[in-house]
Design an enzyme around this catalytic site. Structure first.
Site, PDB file in Angstrom:
ATOM      1  N   GLU A   1       0.818  -1.221   0.000  1.00 12.74           N
ATOM      2  CA  GLU A   1       0.000   0.000   0.000  1.00 12.74           C
ATOM      3  C   GLU A   1       0.852   1.272   0.000  1.00 12.74           C
ATOM      4  O   GLU A   1       0.343   2.352   0.321  1.00 12.74           O
ATOM      5  CB  GLU A   1      -0.951   0.001   1.211  1.00 12.74           C
TER       6      GLU A   1
ATOM      7  N   HIS B   1      -7.479  -2.738   9.917  1.00 13.03           N
ATOM      8  CA  HIS B   1      -8.763  -3.388   9.625  1.00 13.03           C
ATOM      9  C   HIS B   1      -9.566  -3.576  10.927  1.00 13.03           C
ATOM     10  O   HIS B   1      -9.822  -4.710  11.333  1.00 13.03           O
ATOM     11  CB  HIS B   1      -8.524  -4.775   9.003  1.00 13.03           C
TER      12      HIS B   1
ATOM     13  N   HIS C   1     -13.011  -3.102   3.672  1.00 10.90           N
ATOM     14  CA  HIS C   1     -11.566  -3.355   3.797  1.00 10.90           C
ATOM     15  C   HIS C   1     -11.015  -2.830   5.131  1.00 10.90           C
ATOM     16  O   HIS C   1     -10.501  -3.596   5.926  1.00 10.90           O
ATOM     17  CB  HIS C   1     -10.815  -2.748   2.608  1.00 10.90           C
TER      18      HIS C   1
ATOM     19  N   HIS D   1      -2.798   2.464   8.372  1.00 13.90           N
ATOM     20  CA  HIS D   1      -3.912   1.702   7.787  1.00 13.90           C
ATOM     21  C   HIS D   1      -4.118   0.438   8.610  1.00 13.90           C
ATOM     22  O   HIS D   1      -3.154  -0.213   9.015  1.00 13.90           O
ATOM     23  CB  HIS D   1      -3.591   1.338   6.339  1.00 13.90           C
TER      24      HIS D   1
ATOM     25  N   GLU E   1     -18.050  12.454  22.144  1.00 12.46           N
ATOM     26  CA  GLU E   1     -16.678  12.804  21.772  1.00 12.46           C
ATOM     27  C   GLU E   1     -16.388  12.747  20.273  1.00 12.46           C
ATOM     28  O   GLU E   1     -15.387  13.302  19.818  1.00 12.46           O
ATOM     29  CB  GLU E   1     -15.685  11.880  22.501  1.00 12.46           C
TER      30      GLU E   1
HETATM   31  P1  13P Z   1       0.794  -5.392   3.151  1.00  9.84           P
HETATM   32  O1  13P Z   1       1.160  -6.700   3.839  1.00  9.84           O
HETATM   33  O2  13P Z   1       1.368  -5.325   1.767  1.00  9.84           O
HETATM   34  O3  13P Z   1       1.156  -4.208   4.001  1.00  9.84           O
HETATM   35  O4  13P Z   1      -0.780  -5.379   2.948  1.00  9.84           O
HETATM   36  C1  13P Z   1      -1.643  -5.471   4.046  1.00  9.84           C
HETATM   37  C2  13P Z   1      -2.935  -4.782   3.826  1.00  9.84           C
HETATM   38  O5  13P Z   1      -3.592  -4.416   4.772  1.00  9.84           O
HETATM   39  C3  13P Z   1      -3.391  -4.530   2.441  1.00  9.84           C
HETATM   40  O6  13P Z   1      -4.378  -3.565   2.409  1.00  9.84           O
HETATM   41 ZN    ZN Z   2      -5.530  -3.523   4.309  1.00 11.43          ZN
END
Ligand code: 13P
Ligand code: ZN
Length: 270
Positions: free
Chosen positions: A116, A141, A210, A139, A169
């Site tokens: 990414e 999840h 995602h 980033h 908040e």
């Molecule tokens: P990477 O292992 O390449 O960082 O990818 C993980 C991910 O969250 C893809 O969106």
């Molecule tokens: Zn991801």
């Protein structure tokens, strides 16, 4: 030369990746972080003339030429960073051509930066224009944010308003709201450009089905943004199917904005 394993920025990366893993935000290799480092600070730990190898990035990030980043590795597990940072992290510098990363440390097993990287570097470029102090793109999840994207309309005004309405908040922490991308293939320049476009006005961008991106000047700001969205999304997922006895109104949100002197997205209220 000081010991790199004692560097505060490395310790920060080790601490935050462990914490994010424990929170369940980063299963397997899920998630990635890039962190702009100060050249003078890195120079205390590494010989900046010693480029271990060069890695093409696949896109032009000339605006970041000379910038040094510590970045999580692709395919690497957040849970492992703490135990072996030199394999799971890398320190890279963007070369003069803007399309090459010079590896200064890490990715010891021959690995490379996150897939990414386009979304990260393109987002850094945009966030630096808004705030030259911005150093982090994160980033991950997180469960409830992700679950919410399965059941809530993927509309930034509606998602922001829903999350502002979950707890007092929310609007205080992210008055600028949340950008939302529809489902897209990840790990390429297209999603990178789309994310960076949103980063022109938001510090938070949800990737439908995602995960989420956060941007901030330091780990606390960035982590705190994502943590607050995740908490609000949890409230939503715990209660959305139940009859509401109490709810935060638009007038309540306006009162909060006034009390905390917030520069908020007024167009996100009716
Ligand atoms: P990477 O292992 O390449 O960082 O990818 C993980 C991910 O969250 C893809 O969106
Ligand atoms: Zn991801």
């Amino acid at each position: 030369m000081k010991d790199i394993f004692e560097a505060p920025f490395l310790k920060e990366m080790m601490k935050i990746t462990s914490l994010m893993y424990k929170l369940g935000w980063d299963e397997r290799n899920g998630g990635n972080i890039s962190y702009i480092l100060d050249e003078n600070v890195v120079g205390e730990y590494l010989d900046l003339n010693n480029v271990i190898r060069t890695i093409p990035t696949g896109f032009d990030a000339k605006e970041l030429t000379g910038r040094i980043f510590i970045v999580t590795g692709t395919g690497k597990y957040f849970k492992n960073v703490k135990h072996d940072p030199e394999t799971n992290l890398g320190i890279i510098r963007i070369a003069k051509d803007g399309t090459t990363a010079e590896l200064l440390w890490g990715y010891k097993d021959g690995g490379r930066f996150t897939s990414e990287l386009p979304a990260h570097l393109m987002s850094h470029i945009e966030r630096l224009k808004v705030n030259p102090e911005n150093r982090i793109i994160m980033h991950c999840h997180p469960d409830y944010t992700l679950a919410m994207t399965q059941v809530h309309e993927a509309d930034e005004k509606k998602i922001t308003r829903t999350l502002w309405g979950q707890m007092t908040e929310s609007i205080v922490v992210f008055p600028d709201g949340i950008g939302v991308l529809p489902w897209m293939v990840c790990g390429n320049n297209e999603i990178g450009r789309a994310t960076a476009e949103k980063m022109k006005q938001y510090r938070l961008v949800i990737w439908t089905l995602h995960g989420i991106y956060g941007a901030g000047k330091d780990m606390d700001e960035t982590f705190g943004l994502i943590e607050t969205v995740e908490k609000a999304a949890k409230q939503y997922m715990l209660t959305a199917h139940l009859p509401k006895a109490n709810a935060i109104t638009d007038d309540n949100l306006r009162d909060l904005a006034k009390a905390f002197n917030l520069d908020y997205r007024k167009d996100f209220l009716d």
